[in-house]
Design a protein around this motif. Sequence first.
Motif, PDB file in Angstrom:
ATOM      1  N   LEU A  39       0.828  -1.210   0.000  1.00 34.67           N
ATOM      2  CA  LEU A  39       0.000   0.000   0.000  1.00 34.67           C
ATOM      3  C   LEU A  39       0.864   1.263   0.000  1.00 34.67           C
ATOM      4  O   LEU A  39       0.537   2.262  -0.638  1.00 34.67           O
ATOM      5  CB  LEU A  39      -0.949  -0.003   1.204  1.00 34.67           C
ATOM      6  CG  LEU A  39      -2.037  -1.079   1.183  1.00 34.67           C
ATOM      7  CD1 LEU A  39      -2.816  -1.069   2.486  1.00 34.67           C
ATOM      8  CD2 LEU A  39      -2.963  -0.893  -0.002  1.00 34.67           C
ATOM      9  N   TRP A  40       1.963   1.205   0.731  1.00 30.50           N
ATOM     10  CA  TRP A  40       2.890   2.332   0.773  1.00 30.50           C
ATOM     11  C   TRP A  40       3.428   2.607  -0.635  1.00 30.50           C
ATOM     12  O   TRP A  40       3.479   3.761  -1.080  1.00 30.50           O
ATOM     13  CB  TRP A  40       4.033   1.999   1.722  1.00 30.50           C
ATOM     14  CG  TRP A  40       4.904   3.154   2.096  1.00 30.50           C
ATOM     15  CD1 TRP A  40       5.760   3.824   1.289  1.00 30.50           C
ATOM     16  CD2 TRP A  40       5.000   3.774   3.368  1.00 30.50           C
ATOM     17  NE1 TRP A  40       6.403   4.813   1.968  1.00 30.50           N
ATOM     18  CE2 TRP A  40       5.951   4.804   3.260  1.00 30.50           C
ATOM     19  CE3 TRP A  40       4.402   3.544   4.589  1.00 30.50           C
ATOM     20  CZ2 TRP A  40       6.302   5.604   4.332  1.00 30.50           C
ATOM     21  CZ3 TRP A  40       4.755   4.349   5.653  1.00 30.50           C
ATOM     22  CH2 TRP A  40       5.685   5.367   5.520  1.00 30.50           C
ATOM     23  N   ALA A  41       3.831   1.543  -1.346  1.00 32.57           N
ATOM     24  CA  ALA A  41       4.355   1.696  -2.708  1.00 32.57           C
ATOM     25  C   ALA A  41       3.274   2.249  -3.634  1.00 32.57           C
ATOM     26  O   ALA A  41       3.544   3.129  -4.461  1.00 32.57           O
ATOM     27  CB  ALA A  41       4.876   0.355  -3.226  1.00 32.57           C
ATOM     28  N   ASP A  58       2.923   5.814  -2.939  1.00 31.78           N
ATOM     29  CA  ASP A  58       4.023   6.569  -3.544  1.00 31.78           C
ATOM     30  C   ASP A  58       3.770   6.812  -5.034  1.00 31.78           C
ATOM     31  O   ASP A  58       4.047   7.901  -5.553  1.00 31.78           O
ATOM     32  CB  ASP A  58       5.352   5.823  -3.357  1.00 31.78           C
ATOM     33  CG  ASP A  58       5.890   5.934  -1.941  1.00 31.78           C
ATOM     34  OD1 ASP A  58       5.376   6.776  -1.166  1.00 31.78           O
ATOM     35  OD2 ASP A  58       6.824   5.189  -1.603  1.00 31.78           O
ATOM     36  N   LYS A  59       3.231   5.784  -5.716  1.00 37.59           N
ATOM     37  CA  LYS A  59       2.914   5.946  -7.145  1.00 37.59           C
ATOM     38  C   LYS A  59       1.860   7.026  -7.330  1.00 37.59           C
ATOM     39  O   LYS A  59       1.981   7.887  -8.214  1.00 37.59           O
ATOM     40  CB  LYS A  59       2.412   4.627  -7.739  1.00 37.59           C
ATOM     41  CG  LYS A  59       3.467   3.568  -7.903  1.00 37.59           C
ATOM     42  CD  LYS A  59       2.862   2.277  -8.438  1.00 37.59           C
ATOM     43  CE  LYS A  59       3.862   1.158  -8.477  1.00 37.59           C
ATOM     44  NZ  LYS A  59       3.241  -0.113  -8.899  1.00 37.59           N
ATOM     45  N   LEU A  60       0.817   6.968  -6.497  1.00 43.83           N
ATOM     46  CA  LEU A  60      -0.251   7.967  -6.607  1.00 43.83           C
ATOM     47  C   LEU A  60       0.256   9.366  -6.275  1.00 43.83           C
ATOM     48  O   LEU A  60      -0.132  10.352  -6.909  1.00 43.83           O
ATOM     49  CB  LEU A  60      -1.425   7.595  -5.688  1.00 43.83           C
ATOM     50  CG  LEU A  60      -2.203   6.339  -6.088  1.00 43.83           C
ATOM     51  CD1 LEU A  60      -3.245   6.013  -5.029  1.00 43.83           C
ATOM     52  CD2 LEU A  60      -2.850   6.517  -7.451  1.00 43.83           C
ATOM     53  N   ARG A  61       1.124   9.464  -5.282  1.00 44.95           N
ATOM     54  CA  ARG A  61       1.693  10.771  -4.937  1.00 44.95           C
ATOM     55  C   ARG A  61       2.540  11.312  -6.091  1.00 44.95           C
ATOM     56  O   ARG A  61       2.500  12.506  -6.396  1.00 44.95           O
ATOM     57  CB  ARG A  61       2.535  10.662  -3.675  1.00 44.95           C
ATOM     58  CG  ARG A  61       1.681  10.504  -2.420  1.00 44.95           C
ATOM     59  CD  ARG A  61       2.533  10.389  -1.202  1.00 44.95           C
ATOM     60  NE  ARG A  61       3.348  11.592  -1.042  1.00 44.95           N
ATOM     61  CZ  ARG A  61       3.779  12.048   0.096  1.00 44.95           C
ATOM     62  NH1 ARG A  61       3.489  11.411   1.204  1.00 44.95           N
ATOM     63  NH2 ARG A  61       4.510  13.129   0.170  1.00 44.95           N
ATOM     64  N   ALA A  62       3.313  10.412  -6.725  1.00 43.15           N
ATOM     65  CA  ALA A  62       4.133  10.844  -7.859  1.00 43.15           C
ATOM     66  C   ALA A  62       3.237  11.322  -9.001  1.00 43.15           C
ATOM     67  O   ALA A  62       3.505  12.350  -9.639  1.00 43.15           O
ATOM     68  CB  ALA A  62       5.035   9.702  -8.316  1.00 43.15           C
ATOM     69  N   GLY A  76       0.221  12.443  -8.646  1.00 42.96           N
ATOM     70  CA  GLY A  76      -0.357  13.707  -8.186  1.00 42.96           C
ATOM     71  C   GLY A  76       0.612  14.867  -8.347  1.00 42.96           C
ATOM     72  O   GLY A  76       0.216  15.970  -8.732  1.00 42.96           O
ATOM     73  N   ALA A  77       1.873  14.612  -8.070  1.00 41.44           N
ATOM     74  CA  ALA A  77       2.884  15.665  -8.226  1.00 41.44           C
ATOM     75  C   ALA A  77       3.017  16.074  -9.695  1.00 41.44           C
ATOM     76  O   ALA A  77       3.174  17.256 -10.013  1.00 41.44           O
ATOM     77  CB  ALA A  77       4.230  15.171  -7.681  1.00 41.44           C
ATOM     78  N   LYS A  78       2.931  15.077 -10.598  1.00 43.60           N
ATOM     79  CA  LYS A  78       2.984  15.394 -12.036  1.00 43.60           C
ATOM     80  C   LYS A  78       1.794  16.271 -12.421  1.00 43.60           C
ATOM     81  O   LYS A  78       1.941  17.258 -13.144  1.00 43.60           O
ATOM     82  CB  LYS A  78       2.975  14.111 -12.867  1.00 43.60           C
ATOM     83  CG  LYS A  78       4.261  13.338 -12.834  1.00 43.60           C
ATOM     84  CD  LYS A  78       4.150  12.059 -13.655  1.00 43.60           C
ATOM     85  CE  LYS A  78       5.375  11.191 -13.521  1.00 43.60           C
ATOM     86  NZ  LYS A  78       5.212   9.920 -14.258  1.00 43.60           N
ATOM     87  N   LEU A  79       0.602  15.859 -11.937  1.00 42.93           N
ATOM     88  CA  LEU A  79      -0.602  16.641 -12.258  1.00 42.93           C
ATOM     89  C   LEU A  79      -0.522  18.042 -11.645  1.00 42.93           C
ATOM     90  O   LEU A  79      -0.950  19.018 -12.259  1.00 42.93           O
ATOM     91  CB  LEU A  79      -1.858  15.910 -11.772  1.00 42.93           C
ATOM     92  CG  LEU A  79      -2.186  14.603 -12.491  1.00 42.93           C
ATOM     93  CD1 LEU A  79      -3.370  13.919 -11.828  1.00 42.93           C
ATOM     94  CD2 LEU A  79      -2.458  14.853 -13.972  1.00 42.93           C
ATOM     95  N   TRP A  80       0.002  18.124 -10.437  1.00 46.54           N
ATOM     96  CA  TRP A  80       0.168  19.414  -9.772  1.00 46.54           C
ATOM     97  C   TRP A  80       1.090  20.312 -10.612  1.00 46.54           C
ATOM     98  O   TRP A  80       0.788  21.489 -10.835  1.00 46.54           O
ATOM     99  CB  TRP A  80       0.763  19.189  -8.380  1.00 46.54           C
ATOM    100  CG  TRP A  80       0.872  20.419  -7.538  1.00 46.54           C
ATOM    101  CD1 TRP A  80       1.887  21.329  -7.546  1.00 46.54           C
ATOM    102  CD2 TRP A  80      -0.062  20.886  -6.574  1.00 46.54           C
ATOM    103  NE1 TRP A  80       1.657  22.321  -6.651  1.00 46.54           N
ATOM    104  CE2 TRP A  80       0.459  22.070  -6.028  1.00 46.54           C
ATOM    105  CE3 TRP A  80      -1.279  20.419  -6.114  1.00 46.54           C
ATOM    106  CZ2 TRP A  80      -0.197  22.804  -5.046  1.00 46.54           C
ATOM    107  CZ3 TRP A  80      -1.921  21.144  -5.132  1.00 46.54           C
ATOM    108  CH2 TRP A  80      -1.395  22.320  -4.605  1.00 46.54           C
TER     109      TRP A  80
END
Length: 160
Positions: free
Chosen positions: A95-97, A100-104, A106-110
Amino acid sequence: MKNATGLRSNSTAMKNAGSISLAFVWGIRLRLWAEGDKLRAEGGKLWAEGAKLRAEGAKLRAEGDKLRAEGDKLWAEGAKLWAEGDKLRAEGDKLWAEGDKLRAEGAKLWAEGGKLRAEGGKLWAEGILEAHGNIRVEWVYREGKDSYACKLETGEVFEP
């Protein structure tokens, strides 16, 4: 060689049993038996004391066996819990990994959103320059809308 009574068992007197009276030999036998009885009595006491100690030892061993069995159960339970914990940690790592994928992503979309906002700001500035030339622009924060309104030097106000 002397025995427990201090008499020699291979003495000449014993070898020549015919010359010794049976009463004398009987007396020696009685003394040897009495000494043997004393030693056997002492041995019996020691045997009984040893038996008591062995019985106490058997009780302690039985208690130790119970504790070992309990320890084995606890060990097995601990091993099960440890394995369950490992499974949960592995699931958590997955789940952590994924997080991390979703955060990455999200950062791209941001970042992409930031580029679009910058492009929108550039277009807005170019539009103002084309329509009014180089004029003063004031950005006013609107609390109710949690955003900024654009107030031009010409008096025009553009609300979010």
